[in-house]
Design a protein around this motif. Structure first.
Motif, PDB file in Angstrom:
ATOM      1  N   MET A 100     -38.510  -9.818  39.256  1.00 40.60           N
ATOM      2  CA  MET A 100     -39.123 -10.793  38.251  1.00 40.60           C
ATOM      3  C   MET A 100     -38.207 -11.593  37.353  1.00 40.60           C
ATOM      4  O   MET A 100     -37.115 -10.890  37.176  1.00 40.60           O
ATOM      5  CB  MET A 100     -39.739  -9.709  37.355  1.00 40.60           C
ATOM      6  N   ASN A 101     -38.507 -12.691  37.238  1.00 40.51           N
ATOM      7  CA  ASN A 101     -37.803 -13.370  36.247  1.00 40.51           C
ATOM      8  C   ASN A 101     -38.078 -13.245  34.944  1.00 40.51           C
ATOM      9  O   ASN A 101     -39.131 -12.873  34.238  1.00 40.51           O
ATOM     10  CB  ASN A 101     -37.953 -14.963  36.553  1.00 40.51           C
ATOM     11  N   PHE A 102     -36.866 -13.012  34.121  1.00 38.85           N
ATOM     12  CA  PHE A 102     -36.868 -12.865  32.693  1.00 38.85           C
ATOM     13  C   PHE A 102     -36.347 -14.207  31.874  1.00 38.85           C
ATOM     14  O   PHE A 102     -35.424 -14.767  32.499  1.00 38.85           O
ATOM     15  CB  PHE A 102     -36.070 -11.668  32.152  1.00 38.85           C
ATOM     16  N   ILE A 103     -37.126 -14.605  30.923  1.00 39.66           N
ATOM     17  CA  ILE A 103     -36.811 -15.764  30.289  1.00 39.66           C
ATOM     18  C   ILE A 103     -36.331 -15.269  28.589  1.00 39.66           C
ATOM     19  O   ILE A 103     -36.855 -14.491  28.055  1.00 39.66           O
ATOM     20  CB  ILE A 103     -37.845 -16.510  29.963  1.00 39.66           C
ATOM     21  N   LEU A 104     -35.120 -15.868  28.269  1.00 45.02           N
ATOM     22  CA  LEU A 104     -34.388 -15.506  26.901  1.00 45.02           C
ATOM     23  C   LEU A 104     -34.437 -17.104  26.241  1.00 45.02           C
ATOM     24  O   LEU A 104     -33.695 -17.743  26.364  1.00 45.02           O
ATOM     25  CB  LEU A 104     -33.140 -15.275  27.165  1.00 45.02           C
ATOM     26  N   PRO A 105     -35.595 -17.238  25.412  1.00 42.55           N
ATOM     27  CA  PRO A 105     -35.182 -18.583  24.707  1.00 42.55           C
ATOM     28  C   PRO A 105     -34.490 -18.322  23.478  1.00 42.55           C
ATOM     29  O   PRO A 105     -34.255 -17.324  23.090  1.00 42.55           O
ATOM     30  CB  PRO A 105     -37.012 -18.707  24.267  1.00 42.55           C
ATOM     31  N   LEU A 106     -33.823 -19.414  23.215  1.00 40.63           N
ATOM     32  CA  LEU A 106     -32.978 -19.378  21.951  1.00 40.63           C
ATOM     33  C   LEU A 106     -33.436 -20.367  20.846  1.00 40.63           C
ATOM     34  O   LEU A 106     -33.798 -21.784  21.364  1.00 40.63           O
ATOM     35  CB  LEU A 106     -31.729 -20.017  22.466  1.00 40.63           C
ATOM     36  N   TRP A 107     -33.879 -19.993  19.753  1.00 44.92           N
ATOM     37  CA  TRP A 107     -34.368 -20.874  18.619  1.00 44.92           C
ATOM     38  C   TRP A 107     -33.141 -21.145  17.882  1.00 44.92           C
ATOM     39  O   TRP A 107     -32.054 -20.002  17.742  1.00 44.92           O
ATOM     40  CB  TRP A 107     -35.480 -20.067  18.002  1.00 44.92           C
ATOM     41  N   LYS A 108     -33.158 -22.186  16.795  1.00 52.03           N
ATOM     42  CA  LYS A 108     -32.322 -22.392  15.940  1.00 52.03           C
ATOM     43  C   LYS A 108     -32.019 -21.161  15.201  1.00 52.03           C
ATOM     44  O   LYS A 108     -33.024 -20.518  14.362  1.00 52.03           O
ATOM     45  CB  LYS A 108     -32.646 -23.489  15.035  1.00 52.03           C
ATOM     46  N   GLY A 109     -30.820 -20.728  14.760  1.00 55.19           N
ATOM     47  CA  GLY A 109     -30.522 -19.720  13.948  1.00 55.19           C
ATOM     48  C   GLY A 109     -30.746 -18.054  14.610  1.00 55.19           C
ATOM     49  O   GLY A 109     -30.772 -17.176  14.005  1.00 55.19           O
ATOM     50  N   SER A 110     -30.893 -18.242  16.116  1.00 50.14           N
ATOM     51  CA  SER A 110     -30.763 -17.004  16.782  1.00 50.14           C
ATOM     52  C   SER A 110     -29.756 -16.207  16.515  1.00 50.14           C
ATOM     53  O   SER A 110     -28.612 -16.391  16.356  1.00 50.14           O
ATOM     54  CB  SER A 110     -31.180 -17.218  18.217  1.00 50.14           C
ATOM     55  N   ARG A 111     -29.789 -14.697  16.442  1.00 47.84           N
ATOM     56  CA  ARG A 111     -28.923 -13.660  16.239  1.00 47.84           C
ATOM     57  C   ARG A 111     -27.798 -13.878  17.266  1.00 47.84           C
ATOM     58  O   ARG A 111     -26.506 -13.721  16.798  1.00 47.84           O
ATOM     59  CB  ARG A 111     -29.561 -12.485  16.399  1.00 47.84           C
ATOM     60  N   ALA A 267     -37.279  -9.173  17.547  1.00 47.78           N
ATOM     61  CA  ALA A 267     -38.324  -9.253  16.466  1.00 47.78           C
ATOM     62  C   ALA A 267     -37.632  -9.767  15.256  1.00 47.78           C
ATOM     63  O   ALA A 267     -36.593  -9.203  14.671  1.00 47.78           O
ATOM     64  CB  ALA A 267     -38.761  -7.603  16.275  1.00 47.78           C
ATOM     65  N   PRO A 268     -38.565 -10.644  14.733  1.00 47.37           N
ATOM     66  CA  PRO A 268     -37.974 -11.381  13.646  1.00 47.37           C
ATOM     67  C   PRO A 268     -37.986 -10.404  12.367  1.00 47.37           C
ATOM     68  O   PRO A 268     -36.916 -10.502  11.202  1.00 47.37           O
ATOM     69  CB  PRO A 268     -38.981 -12.439  13.153  1.00 47.37           C
ATOM     70  N   GLN A 269     -38.547  -9.293  12.100  1.00 43.52           N
ATOM     71  CA  GLN A 269     -38.748  -8.143  11.255  1.00 43.52           C
ATOM     72  C   GLN A 269     -37.266  -7.454  11.191  1.00 43.52           C
ATOM     73  O   GLN A 269     -36.739  -7.473   9.967  1.00 43.52           O
ATOM     74  CB  GLN A 269     -39.641  -7.302  11.350  1.00 43.52           C
ATOM     75  N   PHE A 274     -37.174  -6.591  22.114  1.00 45.09           N
ATOM     76  CA  PHE A 274     -38.515  -6.348  22.711  1.00 45.09           C
ATOM     77  C   PHE A 274     -38.905  -6.921  24.055  1.00 45.09           C
ATOM     78  O   PHE A 274     -38.214  -8.091  24.114  1.00 45.09           O
ATOM     79  CB  PHE A 274     -39.513  -6.106  21.659  1.00 45.09           C
ATOM     80  N   PHE A 275     -39.651  -6.464  24.815  1.00 48.66           N
ATOM     81  CA  PHE A 275     -40.181  -7.237  25.990  1.00 48.66           C
ATOM     82  C   PHE A 275     -41.469  -7.811  25.785  1.00 48.66           C
ATOM     83  O   PHE A 275     -42.400  -7.039  25.337  1.00 48.66           O
ATOM     84  CB  PHE A 275     -39.883  -6.552  27.093  1.00 48.66           C
ATOM     85  N   VAL A 276     -41.829  -9.023  26.637  1.00 50.80           N
ATOM     86  CA  VAL A 276     -43.335  -9.172  26.986  1.00 50.80           C
ATOM     87  C   VAL A 276     -43.271  -9.388  28.490  1.00 50.80           C
ATOM     88  O   VAL A 276     -42.554 -10.123  28.932  1.00 50.80           O
ATOM     89  CB  VAL A 276     -43.526 -10.613  26.130  1.00 50.80           C
ATOM     90  N   ILE A 277     -43.911  -8.717  28.969  1.00 53.79           N
ATOM     91  CA  ILE A 277     -43.889  -8.612  30.369  1.00 53.79           C
ATOM     92  C   ILE A 277     -45.365  -8.625  31.411  1.00 53.79           C
ATOM     93  O   ILE A 277     -46.395  -7.875  30.808  1.00 53.79           O
ATOM     94  CB  ILE A 277     -43.251  -6.930  30.835  1.00 53.79           C
ATOM     95  N   PRO A 278     -45.686  -9.390  32.053  1.00 57.65           N
ATOM     96  CA  PRO A 278     -46.673  -9.497  32.797  1.00 57.65           C
ATOM     97  C   PRO A 278     -46.935  -8.235  33.757  1.00 57.65           C
ATOM     98  O   PRO A 278     -45.939  -7.943  34.367  1.00 57.65           O
ATOM     99  CB  PRO A 278     -46.571 -10.808  33.843  1.00 57.65           C
ATOM    100  N   TRP A 279     -47.853  -7.788  33.887  1.00 55.49           N
ATOM    101  CA  TRP A 279     -48.133  -6.351  34.765  1.00 55.49           C
ATOM    102  C   TRP A 279     -49.517  -6.189  34.952  1.00 55.49           C
ATOM    103  O   TRP A 279     -50.487  -6.147  34.209  1.00 55.49           O
ATOM    104  CB  TRP A 279     -47.940  -5.216  33.967  1.00 55.49           C
ATOM    105  N   LEU A 308     -45.312  -5.118  16.560  1.00 53.94           N
ATOM    106  CA  LEU A 308     -45.330  -5.476  17.828  1.00 53.94           C
ATOM    107  C   LEU A 308     -46.309  -6.878  17.965  1.00 53.94           C
ATOM    108  O   LEU A 308     -45.621  -7.930  18.476  1.00 53.94           O
ATOM    109  CB  LEU A 308     -45.630  -4.499  18.905  1.00 53.94           C
ATOM    110  N   LEU A 309     -47.284  -6.972  17.378  1.00 50.30           N
ATOM    111  CA  LEU A 309     -48.159  -8.062  17.374  1.00 50.30           C
ATOM    112  C   LEU A 309     -47.594  -8.968  16.465  1.00 50.30           C
ATOM    113  O   LEU A 309     -47.595 -10.370  16.982  1.00 50.30           O
ATOM    114  CB  LEU A 309     -49.519  -7.772  16.844  1.00 50.30           C
ATOM    115  N   SER A 310     -46.977  -9.006  15.224  1.00 49.15           N
ATOM    116  CA  SER A 310     -46.301  -9.926  14.369  1.00 49.15           C
ATOM    117  C   SER A 310     -44.990 -10.452  15.199  1.00 49.15           C
ATOM    118  O   SER A 310     -44.971 -11.600  15.118  1.00 49.15           O
ATOM    119  CB  SER A 310     -45.906  -9.111  13.360  1.00 49.15           C
ATOM    120  N   ALA A 311     -44.236  -9.584  16.074  1.00 49.75           N
ATOM    121  CA  ALA A 311     -43.142 -10.081  16.740  1.00 49.75           C
ATOM    122  C   ALA A 311     -43.550 -11.063  17.700  1.00 49.75           C
ATOM    123  O   ALA A 311     -42.910 -12.071  17.801  1.00 49.75           O
ATOM    124  CB  ALA A 311     -42.374  -8.914  17.054  1.00 49.75           C
TER     125      ALA A 311
END
Length: 511
Positions: A100-111, A267-269, A274-279, A308-311
């Motif tokens: 399975m492919n995993f995507i790691l997006p990067l936003w401005k200010g990412s840790r 998680a921004p909190q 955490f993962f978001v995974i199609p299954w 989890l929903l908020s993240a």
């Protein structure tokens, strides 16, 4: 050699002799330990108080992965070990473990910066040297990410990476490992609870209760492995090793249309990964991590759902998930070493073996991905205790259901064609081949005798009636929950008010 299937619940066989090894606990660690020991030639009994894989082993993130996030703690050995096991499992069980492919997006200010992340992924690829079932990592520019994944938050999105890991169905995977143990001579029985381990007057073993008949008896064994995870305190009492009990919770959400990639996010909190995974056409979101005092506390709560929903909403706003979209949620508890650390994420995931009294071995820590190799280390200790030198070969032998040869794609294409000719829809046929492997022959025979078994149990889930029949007749499923939670995960994937319950009950009633 005993056939792998059907699984036979032979409780009488537990009383007939003294075993070299008794394995208490039928999750993935217990199943691998029993299989390994039986394959080496030891006499083995494997018991589980409920159903195979019915506790922690049904509540994972459904991944076979190297643990990319552990690189941040410089746990290079753990990651390398897991990547080797990812390769082994994909080779010996190609029908159960797939890329399975995993995507790691990067936003401005990412840790983590793009440079650091790219360096980490390069190390991840380097640590997996040798044949691997997945692609090497790749960098994506912002525009390409947005075209492919338009549901991502566009504000501040700068770039991203793709890397590969593998997925599985955790509870499903336990079944062929138990079947492999039976195939090599182990006596396996679920619904048999160990109430006390004993080592007295030259006798070792466990007092047990058959939970279906209420009968109490003793299983005699020269050594024991307690693969009971968070229940070790209850079983071993004062002899139990010190461990941390850690709860993890997942949400099951609707699938994201046309999305077949998973996402590794923070998680921004609080910055937790955490993962978001199609299954199975749904989406798993998780996991949380919190310390608990007793395994009964491993129950999802509203606070975890909100977290989890908020993240997920922060980074995937286009998915439009709200509380009313939650299909189900589940929690599991696992053991970690009793270390003092600033946060749970800093506690080592390294595996260790405790021997609280001579001949009793307790695994601590570890992960689903490395369970095969970890179990082999425990069986090595058992062999030394018994004075025998026997080699592990579970890394070489294919699991039951794995087709022969190296052309799995060709085998699967043929299996799907034959299932479609028998009346199974294309998606369900593909999933049946992945879940059962060569047991599609058994499915085809049953469908030929009763063509209605080729239809889905639930319109939105790719499972058909014949799987309920096979669960009951061939896979030691004893009741409705065994069938619809672990053999076929409808309880967490389908709406609770769906017609699938009545359809499944009708099939099981006829059996």
């Amino acid at each position: 050699m005993t056939p792998a299937f059907p699984l036979v619940r032979k409780v009488s066989g537990l009383r007939e002799r003294e075993f070299d090894l008794l394995v208490v606990g039928g999750g993935i660690y217990g199943a691998w330990a029993a299989y390994d020991a039986a394959q080496r030639g030891l006499s083995v009994a494997l018991i589980e108080q409920n159903d195979w894989g019915s506790a922690t082993s049904q509540s994972s993130s459904k991944l076979i992965h190297g643990g990319l996030r552990y690189l941040e703690n410089f746990e290079f050995g753990l990651v390398r070990h897991a990547l080797i096991e990812r390769r082994v499992l994909a080779r010996i069980a190609p029908h159960l473990v797939h890329p399975m492919n995993f995507i790691l997006p990067l936003w401005k200010g990412s840790r983590v910066s793009a440079f650091k992340l790219g360096a980490g992924l390069t190390i991840y690829d380097w640590l997996s040297i040798g044949w691997q079932p997945v692609q090497r990592h790749k960098h994506f520019k912002r525009d390409r990410l947005m075209r492919r994944y338009p549901f991502l938050a566009s504000d501040g999105l700068e770039a991203g990476f793709r890397y590969g890991d593998c997925q599985e169905d955790d509870a499903r995977l336990v079944i062929p490992v138990v079947a492999a143990a039976q195939q090599h001579g182990a006596v396996c029985a679920n619904r048999v609870a160990a109430t006390r381990l004993f080592d007295e007057d030259g006798r070792r073993g466990a007092e047990v209760t058959d939970r279906e008949t209420g009968e109490r008896f003793a299983i005699r064994a020269r050594t024991q492995i307690a693969t009971v995870g968070p229940w070790i305190r209850e079983l071993a009492g004062a002899n139990a090793p010190r461990v941390k009990l850690v709860k993890g919770t997942h949400l099951v959400m609707p699938g994201i249309p046309n999305c077949h990639s998973a996402f590794l996010l923070t998680a921004p909190q609080d910055g937790r990964v955490f993962f978001v995974i199609p299954w199975y056409h749904r989406t798993l979101v998780g996991t949380t991590e919190s310390e608990i005092g007793h395994p009964d506390e491993a129950v999802p709560n509203d606070e975890e759902q909100r977290y989890l929903l908020s993240a997920a909403q922060a980074w995937l706003p286009g998915a439009s998930w709200r509380p009313e979209n939650v299909i189900s949620r589940f929690s599991g508890a696992r053991t970690l070493q009793a270390q003092e650390a600033g946060t749970l994420s800093k506690v080592s995931r390294e595996f260790e073996i405790s021997e609280p009294r001579p001949g009793l071995f307790v695994p601590i820590g570890g992960k689903y991905t490395t369970s095969r190799h970890d179990a082999s280390r425990v069986v090595d200790r058992v062999c030394r205790k018994l004075g025998q030198k026997l080699d592990c070969k579970t890394d070489e032998l294919r699991l039951p259901g794995a087709p022969a040869g190296d052309d799995f794609a060709g085998w699967q294409a043929d299996a799907v064609t034959r299932l479609r000719q028998a009346g199974v829809d294309t998606d369900a046929a593909r999933q049946l081949s992945l879940r059962h492997g060569t047991a599609v022959e058994r499915a085809l025979d049953l469908i030929a005798a009763e063509p209605a078994l080729a239809t889905r149990l639930d319109a939105d889930s790719p499972f058909i009636g014949v799987e309920a029949v096979m669960a009951r007749l061939d896979e030691m499923a004893r009741d409705f929950d065994d069938v619809t939670r672990r053999r076929i995960p409808l309880q967490i994937l389908a709406r609770s008010d769906g017609a699938w319950r009545e359809r499944t009950e009708d099939i099981l009633a006829r059996l």
